[in-house]
Each structure stands twice: as structure tokens, then as C-alpha cells.
Design a protein around this motif. Structure first.
Motif, mmCIF file in Angstrom:
data_model
loop_
_atom_site.group_PDB
_atom_site.id
_atom_site.type_symbol
_atom_site.label_atom_id
_atom_site.label_comp_id
_atom_site.label_asym_id
_atom_site.label_seq_id
_atom_site.Cartn_x
_atom_site.Cartn_y
_atom_site.Cartn_z
ATOM 1 N N SER A 86 39.163 87.061 -3.551
ATOM 2 C CA SER A 86 39.822 86.147 -2.815
ATOM 3 C C SER A 86 39.005 85.586 -1.712
ATOM 4 O O SER A 86 38.964 84.146 -1.672
ATOM 5 N N LEU A 87 38.570 86.715 -0.975
ATOM 6 C CA LEU A 87 37.623 85.820 0.160
ATOM 7 C C LEU A 87 36.340 85.362 -0.257
ATOM 8 O O LEU A 87 35.907 84.140 0.232
ATOM 9 N N SER A 88 35.965 85.717 -1.479
ATOM 10 C CA SER A 88 34.796 85.028 -2.156
ATOM 11 C C SER A 88 34.951 83.725 -2.496
ATOM 12 O O SER A 88 34.241 82.844 -2.504
ATOM 13 N N ALA A 89 36.234 83.397 -2.875
ATOM 14 C CA ALA A 89 36.528 82.456 -3.642
ATOM 15 C C ALA A 89 36.994 81.379 -2.543
ATOM 16 O O ALA A 89 36.495 80.014 -2.510
ATOM 17 N N VAL A 90 37.325 81.776 -1.360
ATOM 18 C CA VAL A 90 37.320 80.745 -0.092
ATOM 19 C C VAL A 90 36.174 80.496 0.339
ATOM 20 O O VAL A 90 36.172 79.160 0.664
ATOM 21 N N LYS A 91 35.128 81.437 0.454
ATOM 22 C CA LYS A 91 33.766 80.928 0.760
ATOM 23 C C LYS A 91 33.166 79.943 -0.401
ATOM 24 O O LYS A 91 32.881 78.860 0.473
ATOM 25 N N ALA A 92 33.561 80.281 -1.502
ATOM 26 C CA ALA A 92 32.950 79.197 -2.412
ATOM 27 C C ALA A 92 33.447 78.031 -2.611
ATOM 28 O O ALA A 92 32.734 76.948 -2.622
ATOM 29 N N ALA A 93 34.875 77.960 -2.394
ATOM 30 C CA ALA A 93 35.322 76.668 -2.331
ATOM 31 C C ALA A 93 34.995 75.881 -0.872
ATOM 32 O O ALA A 93 35.024 74.688 -1.246
ATOM 33 N N LYS A 94 34.830 76.526 0.028
ATOM 34 C CA LYS A 94 34.284 75.776 1.183
ATOM 35 C C LYS A 94 32.959 75.124 0.828
ATOM 36 O O LYS A 94 32.521 73.977 1.443
ATOM 37 N N VAL A 95 32.121 75.701 0.116
ATOM 38 C CA VAL A 95 30.816 75.185 -0.286
ATOM 39 C C VAL A 95 30.782 74.066 -1.140
ATOM 40 O O VAL A 95 30.346 72.972 -1.189
ATOM 41 N N GLU A 128 38.019 80.927 -11.895
ATOM 42 C CA GLU A 128 39.401 80.547 -11.746
ATOM 43 C C GLU A 128 40.046 80.729 -10.430
ATOM 44 O O GLU A 128 40.888 79.896 -9.643
ATOM 45 N N ASN A 129 39.475 81.634 -9.613
ATOM 46 C CA ASN A 129 39.772 81.819 -8.165
ATOM 47 C C ASN A 129 39.600 80.558 -7.495
ATOM 48 O O ASN A 129 40.366 80.307 -6.590
ATOM 49 N N LEU A 130 38.173 79.879 -7.605
ATOM 50 C CA LEU A 130 38.082 78.820 -6.863
ATOM 51 C C LEU A 130 38.906 77.671 -7.064
ATOM 52 O O LEU A 130 39.514 77.092 -6.160
ATOM 53 N N LEU A 131 39.324 77.312 -8.262
ATOM 54 C CA LEU A 131 40.616 76.401 -8.323
ATOM 55 C C LEU A 131 41.815 76.755 -7.994
ATOM 56 O O LEU A 131 42.521 75.817 -7.435
ATOM 57 N N LEU A 132 42.245 77.953 -7.692
ATOM 58 C CA LEU A 132 43.442 78.336 -7.300
ATOM 59 C C LEU A 132 43.389 78.104 -5.674
ATOM 60 O O LEU A 132 44.459 77.489 -5.141
ATOM 61 N N VAL A 133 42.307 78.282 -5.012
ATOM 62 C CA VAL A 133 42.169 78.136 -3.825
ATOM 63 C C VAL A 133 42.230 76.573 -3.476
ATOM 64 O O VAL A 133 42.902 76.164 -2.682
ATOM 65 N N ARG A 134 41.485 75.975 -4.278
ATOM 66 C CA ARG A 134 41.699 74.538 -4.027
ATOM 67 C C ARG A 134 42.978 73.888 -4.096
ATOM 68 O O ARG A 134 43.625 73.075 -3.392
ATOM 69 N N LEU A 135 43.735 74.453 -5.113
ATOM 70 C CA LEU A 135 44.994 73.803 -5.501
ATOM 71 C C LEU A 135 45.992 74.213 -4.365
ATOM 72 O O LEU A 135 46.900 73.525 -4.043
ATOM 73 N N LEU A 136 45.778 75.613 -3.989
ATOM 74 C CA LEU A 136 46.629 76.009 -2.679
ATOM 75 C C LEU A 136 46.338 75.127 -1.502
ATOM 76 O O LEU A 136 47.602 74.718 -0.524
#
Length: 333
Positions: A86-95, A128-136
Motif C-alpha cells: 500500500s505504501l509503495s503504491a502511494v509512492k508509485a502513484a505520486k510518480v 493493481e495497487n496503483l490503480l486502486l490508489v488513484r481511484l480512491l
């Protein structure tokens, strides 16, 4: 289920990287959420043993005398990696989508990570974690919306409809799977390289599973959608197991049904009793659809990333056995 209550995720003042503040619950120590209190070292390349510390896996028994072969999922069976992913996904989504996070503050990041724990059962592959983060983010911030599905979408609706939402989001956001897989891996590599203890500490092994791996005399394989290098690093650094890299079938080695077929056809495995242990009901259903895999005994774990409804459904399928954590550890030994 998680043994750590997340208090917040915020940018570090100097680097802009995300840091997590955690409050250990009374179960945190017994459930092993934190990394062991021993020196951590850099992770050697696949196939090379590190110096000291980790215990080598026991020699695996030859098939000529019969015995058991276990194909074992990793996340949700041995390792609870939801905190790290989850934390890695937030980092990656920000990038990937920096503009979408312009209005995201620390409190919203905390909310996102909390929801990711709830949504973990729908995730099959890490990207898929990245997609969920952006969707949220889109659910919370109307001005960030680029999809047609975010408005009014609830967490339960995501749980119920993720298989349909995923292709819609990929299409509307014009994303491609390989780019997201690569980005997620690079962000994890960066975290692992620059903060090994922090990366390791964001994962935990379920009680008894590491010892079961060390003591098992069966033929063992890890079959996972996680990238092999991260699986090997966690086995070595957190579980203390030098698991042979050639026995880890990770992301990119093909669908799990194909891996199971490869394993059962290997000459050295003839005569063995075959067992496949998973935490995703959908994966076990895919195995059942393949007549060539009828020899596999199938198990759905009760402690992994699945829901009560899925466990109840599995209980009505004669081919699938539900297994709890103590029985799994005992059986593997």
C-alpha cells in the motif's frame, strides 16, 4: 487483521518520500509485524547466498520414495505484505500521476492506506495497487477525476466489481500493464536499496509459517504473482530462510495453472502427492477448470486475503479444503 494501526503517511521533509507512523497493537509483537532485531544486510542477487544470518532451506526429499509436493502462494499465505504494498503504491502513484495528488494531504493519504487494507482481497497482481490508489483519490477529489466510475463509488462496490472496473480504468486512463508493473517494481527496489530495514519492517510473516518452511521435508515451491526478487528478499531477511531461487515462480513465469502443470510433469515429481495452497478463491477455481490438474489437492487458507463470503463459497466446493493456520504449519512440517 493487521497488527499495526496506521496513524499517518506523510512526505519526509528532506526527500519527499513517504514515511509511516505506526502504533503497535498488543498483537504486534506476537504476530511479527516488525523486522527481527538483527542486523540487516543488502540483498544478494538471485541465486547467490548471503553471508550468515539466514538459515538455508533443508535439503528437499527425492521423489523416488514418494512423498509430498507443495506449491505455495506467498502473499496471504506466508507473508502479510499489505502494509508495504500500500505504501509503495502511494509512492508509485505520486510518480505516475503527480497532478492527481496536488490536493492530497497527510490525512487523505492515511485514509487511502486504510482503505487499501480493506480492498486487498481483490488484488491479483501488484500493479493493481496503483490503480486502486488513484481511484480512491478520484473518489475523494472530484477535480482529479478522469474516469467515468469514481463518482459515488463505494468501497463495497469496488470489492464487488473490481474485475469489471479494472479494464475500464486501464482504458479510460490510457494505461498499460507493463509500464505500471515496471514502475511499481522500481519504486520497491528504491525503497529496499535505500531503507532495507524500513521495507522489511512493513511486511510480516504469519505465525509459525517461517518455522514450517525451515522444518519441512517435502518438495516446496513458491508460486506467486509477486516479483521473485522481492519474495526471495523477504524469505531471507524476515523469515531467515535461504529458499532456492529456482524454486520461486514469480511474476513473469506464467499463469499459476501453467506453473502447476509444469511442476506435475517434471520427472522428479512423479509419484508425489500434489498440494496447492492459495488465499484467492478465484485462482483455485481456475485450477478446477483444468482437467489436467485434477491430481492437485487444493486448499484455501482461512487467514489470507479473502473474505468470509469467499470462504463460505469455498466450503461448498468439494474439491477445495479450507485450512487454518495451525493445521497448515503442522501439515507442511
Amino acid at each position: 487483521m493487521a497488527a499495526v494501526g496506521l496513524l499517518g503517511v506523510r512526505p519526509a521533509p528532506a526527500t519527499g518520500r513517504l514515511e509511516r507512523q505506526a502504533r503497535a497493537s498488543p498483537d504486534a509483537v506476537s504476530w511479527g509485524w516488525r523486522a527481527r532485531a538483527r542486523p540487516l544486510r543488502s540483498v544478494p542477487p538471485p541465486g547467490r547466498a548471503g553471508r550468515g544470518g539466514a538459515r538455508a532451506a533443508r535439503p528437499l526429499r527425492a521423489a523416488m520414495g514418494g512423498g509430498d509436493l507443495y506449491a505455495l502462494d506467498f502473499d496471504g499465505v506466508f507473508c502479510d505484505s499489505c502494509g508495504e504494498s500500500s505504501l509503495s503504491a502511494v509512492k508509485a502513484a505520486k510518480v505516475r500521476w503527480p497532478w492527481a495528488f496536488e490536493q492530497v494531504d497527510a490525512a487523505m493519504e492515511e485514509w487511502i492506506v486504510e482503505q487499501m487494507h480493506t480492498l486487498r482481497p481483490v488484488i491479483e497482481t501488484g500493479y493493481e495497487n496503483l490503480l486502486l490508489v488513484r481511484l480512491l483519490v478520484e473518489i475523494q477529489i472530484p477535480s482529479a477525476r478522469k474516469s467515468s466510475v469514481a463518482d459515488g463509488l463505494s468501497i463495497q462496490e469496488i470489492l464487488d466489481n473490481w474485475s469489471k472496473l479494472l479494464p475500464t480504468l486501464m482504458d479510460e486512463w490510457q494505461e498499460d500493464r507493463e509500464s505500471l508493473v515496471d514502475l511499481f517494481g522500481r519504486v520497491r527496489d528504491d525503497w529496499l536499496e535505500n531503507d532495507l530495514s524500513g521495507w522489511i519492517g512493513a511486511n510480516r510473516f504469519y505465525p509459525g509459517t517461517a518455522d514450517a518452511l525451515k522444518l519441512s521435508s517435502s518438495e516446496l515451491y513458491i508460486v506467486t504473482t509477486k516479483q521473485s526478487r522481492f519474495t526471495g528478499a523477504l524469505l531471507k531477511e524476515l523469515a531467515g530462510v535461504d529458499f532456492p531461487s529456482e524454486r520461486i515462480y514469480g511474476l513473469g513465469t506464467g499463469p499459476k495453472v501453467k506453473v502447476l502443470q509444469q511442476l506435475q510433469e517434471m520427472p522428479q515429481h512423479q509419484g508425489l502427492t500434489l498440494h496447492f495452497v492459495e488465499d484467492r478463491l478465484a485462482t483455485l477455481k481456475n485450477v478446477i477448470k483444468e482437467p489436467a490438474l485434477d491430481k492437485w489437492n487444493l486448499y484455501l487458507v482461512k487467514w489470507g486475503y479473502n473474505t468470509q463470503e469467499e470462504r463460505e463459497e469455498a466450503g461448498a466446493i468439494s474439491r477445495i479444503q479450507l485450512i487454518d493456520l495451525p493445521d497448515f504449519s503442522k501439515q507442511l512440517k
